[in-house]
Design a protein around this motif. Sequence first.
Motif, PDB file in Angstrom:
ATOM      1  N   HIS A 159       0.831  -1.205   0.000  1.00 12.58           N
ATOM      2  CA  HIS A 159       0.000   0.000   0.000  1.00 12.58           C
ATOM      3  C   HIS A 159       0.867   1.256   0.000  1.00 12.58           C
ATOM      4  O   HIS A 159       0.649   2.190  -0.775  1.00 12.58           O
ATOM      5  CB  HIS A 159      -0.931  -0.003   1.215  1.00 12.58           C
ATOM      6  N   GLY A 160       1.823   1.284   0.899  1.00 17.14           N
ATOM      7  CA  GLY A 160       2.799   2.362   0.915  1.00 17.14           C
ATOM      8  C   GLY A 160       2.433   3.593   1.711  1.00 17.14           C
ATOM      9  O   GLY A 160       3.295   4.432   1.996  1.00 17.14           O
ATOM     10  N   ALA A 161       1.151   3.726   2.081  1.00 16.03           N
ATOM     11  CA  ALA A 161       0.744   4.922   2.835  1.00 16.03           C
ATOM     12  C   ALA A 161      -0.359   4.601   3.831  1.00 16.03           C
ATOM     13  O   ALA A 161      -1.207   5.442   4.119  1.00 16.03           O
ATOM     14  CB  ALA A 161       0.282   6.005   1.867  1.00 16.03           C
ATOM     15  N   ALA A 162      -0.340   3.397   4.349  1.00 19.33           N
ATOM     16  CA  ALA A 162      -1.395   2.976   5.281  1.00 19.33           C
ATOM     17  C   ALA A 162      -1.268   3.711   6.605  1.00 19.33           C
ATOM     18  O   ALA A 162      -0.199   3.758   7.208  1.00 19.33           O
ATOM     19  CB  ALA A 162      -1.326   1.472   5.512  1.00 19.33           C
ATOM     20  N   ARG A 163      -2.394   4.287   7.040  1.00 23.60           N
ATOM     21  CA  ARG A 163      -2.448   4.949   8.340  1.00 23.60           C
ATOM     22  C   ARG A 163      -3.472   4.299   9.267  1.00 23.60           C
ATOM     23  O   ARG A 163      -3.267   4.228  10.467  1.00 23.60           O
ATOM     24  CB  ARG A 163      -2.764   6.439   8.173  1.00 23.60           C
ATOM     25  N   GLU A 164      -4.560   3.840   8.708  1.00 27.20           N
ATOM     26  CA  GLU A 164      -5.590   3.170   9.498  1.00 27.20           C
ATOM     27  C   GLU A 164      -5.631   1.700   9.090  1.00 27.20           C
ATOM     28  O   GLU A 164      -5.881   1.373   7.922  1.00 27.20           O
ATOM     29  CB  GLU A 164      -6.955   3.812   9.257  1.00 27.20           C
ATOM     30  N   VAL A 165      -5.372   0.813  10.050  1.00 27.66           N
ATOM     31  CA  VAL A 165      -5.300  -0.619   9.788  1.00 27.66           C
ATOM     32  C   VAL A 165      -6.277  -1.339  10.700  1.00 27.66           C
ATOM     33  O   VAL A 165      -6.411  -1.001  11.883  1.00 27.66           O
ATOM     34  CB  VAL A 165      -3.868  -1.152  10.000  1.00 27.66           C
ATOM     35  N   LEU A 166      -6.950  -2.338  10.141  1.00 22.63           N
ATOM     36  CA  LEU A 166      -7.898  -3.147  10.902  1.00 22.63           C
ATOM     37  C   LEU A 166      -7.471  -4.602  10.860  1.00 22.63           C
ATOM     38  O   LEU A 166      -7.158  -5.134   9.798  1.00 22.63           O
ATOM     39  CB  LEU A 166      -9.310  -3.018  10.305  1.00 22.63           C
ATOM     40  N   ILE A 167      -7.466  -5.241  12.019  1.00 19.99           N
ATOM     41  CA  ILE A 167      -7.285  -6.688  12.124  1.00 19.99           C
ATOM     42  C   ILE A 167      -8.583  -7.269  12.653  1.00 19.99           C
ATOM     43  O   ILE A 167      -9.088  -6.835  13.689  1.00 19.99           O
ATOM     44  CB  ILE A 167      -6.132  -7.057  13.071  1.00 19.99           C
ATOM     45  N   VAL A 168      -9.119  -8.246  11.938  1.00 17.46           N
ATOM     46  CA  VAL A 168     -10.278  -8.991  12.411  1.00 17.46           C
ATOM     47  C   VAL A 168      -9.775 -10.335  12.912  1.00 17.46           C
ATOM     48  O   VAL A 168      -9.174 -11.106  12.160  1.00 17.46           O
ATOM     49  CB  VAL A 168     -11.327  -9.186  11.301  1.00 17.46           C
ATOM     50  N   GLY A 169     -10.003 -10.633  14.188  1.00 13.64           N
ATOM     51  CA  GLY A 169      -9.449 -11.833  14.803  1.00 13.64           C
ATOM     52  C   GLY A 169      -8.084 -11.524  15.383  1.00 13.64           C
ATOM     53  O   GLY A 169      -7.841 -10.465  15.957  1.00 13.64           O
ATOM     54  N   GLY A 170      -7.172 -12.507  15.234  1.00 18.25           N
ATOM     55  CA  GLY A 170      -5.795 -12.269  15.674  1.00 18.25           C
ATOM     56  C   GLY A 170      -5.631 -12.117  17.155  1.00 18.25           C
ATOM     57  O   GLY A 170      -4.817 -11.304  17.621  1.00 18.25           O
ATOM     58  N   GLY A 171      -6.354 -12.910  17.940  1.00 12.20           N
ATOM     59  CA  GLY A 171      -6.351 -12.747  19.387  1.00 12.20           C
ATOM     60  C   GLY A 171      -5.015 -12.934  20.061  1.00 12.20           C
ATOM     61  O   GLY A 171      -4.818 -12.453  21.181  1.00 12.20           O
ATOM     62  N   ASP A 172      -4.066 -13.614  19.395  1.00  8.14           N
ATOM     63  CA  ASP A 172      -2.740 -13.761  20.009  1.00  8.14           C
ATOM     64  C   ASP A 172      -1.918 -12.482  19.904  1.00  8.14           C
ATOM     65  O   ASP A 172      -0.864 -12.361  20.521  1.00  8.14           O
ATOM     66  CB  ASP A 172      -1.982 -14.931  19.379  1.00  8.14           C
ATOM     67  N   CYS A 173      -2.381 -11.517  19.104  1.00  8.12           N
ATOM     68  CA  CYS A 173      -1.786 -10.182  18.969  1.00  8.12           C
ATOM     69  C   CYS A 173      -0.420 -10.179  18.286  1.00  8.12           C
ATOM     70  O   CYS A 173       0.279  -9.157  18.287  1.00  8.12           O
ATOM     71  CB  CYS A 173      -1.706  -9.453  20.312  1.00  8.12           C
ATOM     72  N   GLY A 174      -0.049 -11.298  17.682  1.00 12.82           N
ATOM     73  CA  GLY A 174       1.186 -11.334  16.916  1.00 12.82           C
ATOM     74  C   GLY A 174       1.102 -10.493  15.654  1.00 12.82           C
ATOM     75  O   GLY A 174       2.087  -9.874  15.240  1.00 12.82           O
ATOM     76  N   MET A 175      -0.073 -10.480  15.027  1.00 15.55           N
ATOM     77  CA  MET A 175      -0.257  -9.667  13.834  1.00 15.55           C
ATOM     78  C   MET A 175      -0.170  -8.183  14.183  1.00 15.55           C
ATOM     79  O   MET A 175       0.442  -7.395  13.458  1.00 15.55           O
ATOM     80  CB  MET A 175      -1.621  -9.960  13.211  1.00 15.55           C
ATOM     81  N   ALA A 176      -0.781  -7.809  15.284  1.00 15.54           N
ATOM     82  CA  ALA A 176      -0.720  -6.419  15.717  1.00 15.54           C
ATOM     83  C   ALA A 176       0.714  -6.000  16.012  1.00 15.54           C
ATOM     84  O   ALA A 176       1.133  -4.882  15.679  1.00 15.54           O
ATOM     85  CB  ALA A 176      -1.599  -6.222  16.953  1.00 15.54           C
ATOM     86  N   GLU A 177       1.477  -6.897  16.613  1.00 13.25           N
ATOM     87  CA  GLU A 177       2.861  -6.587  16.955  1.00 13.25           C
ATOM     88  C   GLU A 177       3.672  -6.278  15.698  1.00 13.25           C
ATOM     89  O   GLU A 177       4.464  -5.324  15.676  1.00 13.25           O
ATOM     90  CB  GLU A 177       3.480  -7.757  17.722  1.00 13.25           C
ATOM     91  N   GLU A 178       3.469  -7.055  14.635  1.00 10.47           N
ATOM     92  CA  GLU A 178       4.193  -6.798  13.387  1.00 10.47           C
ATOM     93  C   GLU A 178       3.709  -5.516  12.723  1.00 10.47           C
ATOM     94  O   GLU A 178       4.508  -4.696  12.259  1.00 10.47           O
ATOM     95  CB  GLU A 178       4.041  -7.980  12.428  1.00 10.47           C
ATOM     96  N   ALA A 179       2.394  -5.328  12.648  1.00 12.67           N
ATOM     97  CA  ALA A 179       1.852  -4.150  11.971  1.00 12.67           C
ATOM     98  C   ALA A 179       2.303  -2.853  12.642  1.00 12.67           C
ATOM     99  O   ALA A 179       2.598  -1.857  11.969  1.00 12.67           O
ATOM    100  CB  ALA A 179       0.333  -4.222  11.931  1.00 12.67           C
ATOM    101  N   LEU A 180       2.367  -2.868  13.960  1.00  8.50           N
ATOM    102  CA  LEU A 180       2.730  -1.652  14.691  1.00  8.50           C
ATOM    103  C   LEU A 180       4.214  -1.303  14.579  1.00  8.50           C
ATOM    104  O   LEU A 180       4.633  -0.247  15.054  1.00  8.50           O
ATOM    105  CB  LEU A 180       2.317  -1.790  16.161  1.00  8.50           C
ATOM    106  N   LYS A 181       4.997  -2.148  13.936  1.00  4.98           N
ATOM    107  CA  LYS A 181       6.386  -1.796  13.660  1.00  4.98           C
ATOM    108  C   LYS A 181       6.485  -0.707  12.598  1.00  4.98           C
ATOM    109  O   LYS A 181       7.536  -0.085  12.451  1.00  4.98           O
ATOM    110  CB  LYS A 181       7.161  -3.040  13.206  1.00  4.98           C
ATOM    111  N   HIS A 182       5.401  -0.483  11.863  1.00 10.21           N
ATOM    112  CA  HIS A 182       5.396   0.533  10.815  1.00 10.21           C
ATOM    113  C   HIS A 182       5.083   1.893  11.437  1.00 10.21           C
ATOM    114  O   HIS A 182       3.963   2.125  11.916  1.00 10.21           O
ATOM    115  CB  HIS A 182       4.365   0.182   9.750  1.00 10.21           C
TER     116      HIS A 182
END
Length: 289
Positions: free
Chosen positions: A75-98
Amino acid sequence: MSSGLTFKETLYPGVEVNYACDSVLYQDRSEHQDLVLFENPVFGKVLMLDGITQVTTADEFIYHEMMAHVPILAHGAAREVLIVGGGDCGMAEEALKHPGIARLTQVEIDDAVVEFSRTNFSEFNAPVFDDPRFDLVIADGARFVAETDRRFDVVMVDSTDPMGPGAVLFTQEFYRNVHRCLTPGGVLVTQNGVPFLQRAELVTSVRHFASIYKDAAAYVAAIPTYFGGHMAFGWASDNADLRKTPVDVLTERFDAAGFDTRYYTPEVHAAAFALPRFIRDAVDEGRKG
């Protein structure tokens, strides 16, 4: 030393995967699912929900890096990101590195899974809970995307397989509602199983994508825990150029983000869309409707 216990996964008809158990760390039934956490000598901590492997501490980085960094960097310019599910929060941890992400909203139906993961998977998700950009919503993800008035640049569906509570996250209605809450040119990525053993799942999802989005596709990664070969990630966007983002552009964006990875590279990102023929055939079948 092994306790002598084993945990058996029977997700795929005709195939059993048995995990040796050094010790059971936790076992309970929440309002929504059966949950067990145990130690395995190869994969470390293993989380199973309803008898199906969800995450292990040894190889979680592959799944989470490829599901998060591929759409965000494309995408290159993502500011608002949504995760549906992902209760272990590993996906959130990676996404928030941006650093460019202003807010990451995670919608998880089961608060018990989040609290459990916060306690037991702190080795990879601890930074999430201290990040002010993290917005946790305990709710039904399908209902959330149907009703929210917010819009997102990237939506990642980190779901269980299409059975039980997770089945609704593989429906045409759900994908249409995700499309409704994407910004123009936004992208959806989904967990779409192992095509060698779950071909119909990928075909059906791509068929739904193609009826709603201008670009319907998939990419792959090799994840040891998910038995059967390549793991497929569904891809849907109204901007067909996103999945063709050149390696030099991806490299520039990745370097600017300033974090390290263990699996993801810009070259792997581009190559992930080069599908083996049997997977490409499944995607083509889905596109034809």
